[in-house]
Design a protein around this motif. Structure first.
Motif, PDB file in Angstrom:
ATOM      1  N   ASP A  81       0.836  -1.200  -0.048  1.00 59.11           N
ATOM      2  CA  ASP A  81      -0.126   0.053  -0.077  1.00 59.11           C
ATOM      3  C   ASP A  81       0.787   1.306  -0.217  1.00 59.11           C
ATOM      4  O   ASP A  81       0.374   2.260   0.254  1.00 59.11           O
ATOM      5  N   THR A  82       2.081   1.212  -0.380  1.00 58.90           N
ATOM      6  CA  THR A  82       2.872   2.329  -0.171  1.00 58.90           C
ATOM      7  C   THR A  82       3.990   2.244  -1.176  1.00 58.90           C
ATOM      8  O   THR A  82       4.681   1.200  -1.373  1.00 58.90           O
ATOM      9  N   GLY A 103       7.648  -0.920  -7.126  1.00 61.99           N
ATOM     10  CA  GLY A 103       6.137  -1.604  -7.265  1.00 61.99           C
ATOM     11  C   GLY A 103       5.444  -1.258  -5.981  1.00 61.99           C
ATOM     12  O   GLY A 103       6.309  -0.995  -4.781  1.00 61.99           O
ATOM     13  N   VAL A 104       4.251  -1.766  -6.128  1.00 62.59           N
ATOM     14  CA  VAL A 104       3.350  -1.705  -4.707  1.00 62.59           C
ATOM     15  C   VAL A 104       2.416  -2.830  -4.827  1.00 62.59           C
ATOM     16  O   VAL A 104       1.829  -3.303  -5.660  1.00 62.59           O
ATOM     17  N   GLU A 105       2.447  -3.435  -3.578  1.00 60.51           N
ATOM     18  CA  GLU A 105       1.478  -4.574  -3.189  1.00 60.51           C
ATOM     19  C   GLU A 105       0.149  -4.098  -2.596  1.00 60.51           C
ATOM     20  O   GLU A 105       0.327  -3.543  -1.647  1.00 60.51           O
ATOM     21  N   VAL A 144       0.632   7.501  -7.062  1.00 59.09           N
ATOM     22  CA  VAL A 144       0.393   6.354  -6.262  1.00 59.09           C
ATOM     23  C   VAL A 144       0.339   6.597  -4.742  1.00 59.09           C
ATOM     24  O   VAL A 144      -0.534   5.884  -4.177  1.00 59.09           O
ATOM     25  N   MET A 145       1.231   7.345  -4.250  1.00 64.10           N
ATOM     26  CA  MET A 145       1.029   7.765  -2.776  1.00 64.10           C
ATOM     27  C   MET A 145      -0.410   8.573  -2.481  1.00 64.10           C
ATOM     28  O   MET A 145      -1.121   7.887  -1.488  1.00 64.10           O
ATOM     29  N   LYS A 146      -0.773   9.253  -3.340  1.00 61.12           N
ATOM     30  CA  LYS A 146      -2.200   9.817  -2.935  1.00 61.12           C
ATOM     31  C   LYS A 146      -3.091   8.606  -3.167  1.00 61.12           C
ATOM     32  O   LYS A 146      -4.134   8.848  -2.407  1.00 61.12           O
TER      33      LYS A 146
END
Length: 433
Positions: A81-82, A103-105, A144-146
């Motif tokens: 998530d980050t 990447g992000v999971e 992505v962070m937002k």
């Protein structure tokens, strides 16, 4: 010099990011001077390394250091998530001469698909599955962070409630967790990281050890009081009071056998899978389903022996195809050859990209997946370099990414597209190395 290296290694998890990168630079300067030696780079890759921005014993800088110590030519960050650790990871990779992917999971809600009600690849909850967003363009990190920030905040609310459940369960043993002091404090939440069940369980492992001690006393407490079943392998780990991975081994056991006692279903913090797919395409990334497969014995001790998606694998691939998910990530070291051949065959049937996803979140795990040296899995090395090539091109222009309409039209054959992006990855990285 061994003492110097030891001291530098400790600093790689320093609180300050700039200090971590500075220490890494010092280390690799000593390598260049021939004062510290590293193993030669091999062909093995790893695209799924967690850092302490979700849960891991490694900062992004230390993760790269560990990759270098293992001879990896490439490494990929994959936090839950980050993507808060991505910039440090990229910088660390450049210092070390290691190609990186970011990447992000996340967990996604499949309840509006034909997989509704099924245990997919999530041990804790039906209809919820893990997916990995690979090859995120570097200019999309803030986006992505937002996107994930509200989901992180919703998860925090559930985390607090689960800690309350644990405290209610263990109050008679005078074991209690303070959410802020014991759990949040061991996370990077204040720096954009996430707090996961592993943080809660790691904090709990520390509390149990503090209250009960180690060795046979702890094993007996787990068996007799908490009614936890312990495999012979894990019991041997926990019986050894000198075990350097003691807290992590206890965490793994608690995750597999104690979590169901306090777990609260995740609802609002799991976006609908269609939303995640749409978002991935919008930013020019590659979304992949994370295959788990039925488990006989967990490699890391954090999952029970149980069935997951193997009984309905054909249906799963049909659903993925309909959703527009065109990639699958899997772990060659964690599944049987029969399982993996079946996954590979279905990937080929649907023209899905295959990505190696060896999950690293414990110091007991090796960064090297020996299975990648086998002929059956060497294609995963090529797809990793293709992933690197994709990330380079998609950062320049997302319409030049691997699954963009433009590139699919230019290279309708998946193998040709992999070869094209692989060559970009290898060429661009050799220039910067």
């Amino acid at each position: 010099m061994a003492q110097v290296e030891f001291d530098l290694e400790k600093e790689l998890n320093h609180e300050d990011k700039e200090r971590r990168l500075e220490v890494l630079s010092v280390f690799f300067e000593l390598v260049r001077q021939g004062k510290i030696s590293l193993p030669p780079k091999n062909s093995v890759i790893n695209n799924h390394i967690h850092t302490f921005y979700s849960f891991s014993p490694y900062s992004p800088s230390k993760a790269i250091y560990m990759a270098a110590k293992s001879g990896l030519p490439t490494a990929g960050i994959m936090d839950h998530d980050t993507i808060a650790g991505s910039e440090e990871f990229i910088s660390a990779g450049k210092i070390a001469g290691i190609a990186t992917t970011i990447g992000v999971e996340c967990r996604a809600d499949f309840s509006k698909t034909l997989l509704s009600g099924k245990k997919i690849n999530n041990p804790d909850q039906h209809s919820i599955a893990y997916v990995a967003i690979h090859g995120i363009p570097h200019n999309q990190v803030e986006t992505v962070m937002k996107f994930f920030k509200p989901y992180i905040e919703r998860r925090m609310k559930r985390n607090r409630l689960m800690v309350q459940n644990i405290n209610n369960l263990l109050s008679k043993y005078e074991i209690a967790l303070n959410f802020e002091k014991d759990v949040v404090s061991i996370s990077k939440y204040k720096e954009g990281g996430t707090v996961t069940e592993r943080h809660i369980l790691f904090a709990l492992a520390k509390k149990i050890i503090e209250r009960v001690g180690k060795g046979r006393k702890l094993v007996n407490f787990l068996k007799n009081e908490l009614k936890i079943k312990i495999s012979k392998k894990i019991e041997s780990f926990l019986s050894d009071e000198q075990n350097p991975f003691y807290e992590y081994d206890l965490l793994g056991l608690l995750k597999s056998d104690f979590t169901p006692k306090f777990y609260i279903n995740a609802t609002e913090e799991c976006p609908d899978i269609k939303e995640v797919v749409e978002f991935s395409y919008k930013i020019g990334a590659i979304i992949a389903y994370a295959y788990l497969g039925d488990i006989v014995e967990s490699v890391t001790g954090d999952k029970r022996s149980e069935k997951f998606e193997d009984d309905y694998l054909e249906l799963l691939f049909e659903v993925l195809n309909e959703l527009g998910i065109k990639a699958v990530t899997y772990m060659p070291s964690r599944n049987t050859l029969t399982q993996l051949k079946r996954v590979k065959n279905l990937c080929e049937k649907y023209d899905f990209l295959q990505i190696s996803g060896e999950d690293i979140n414990s110091p007991r795990q090796s960064f090297i997946c020996e299975a990648l040296n086998q002929d059956e899995f060497k294609h995963l090395i090529n797809t990793t370099w293709a992933l690197i090539g994709h990330e380079i091109m998609a950062t320049e222009d997302k319409d030049l990414g691997f699954f963009s309409d433009k590139m699919q039209e230019k290279f309708p054959n998946l193998r040709d597209r992999i070869e094209y992006f692989k060559n970009i990855g290898l060429k661009m990285w050799s220039k910067s190395d």
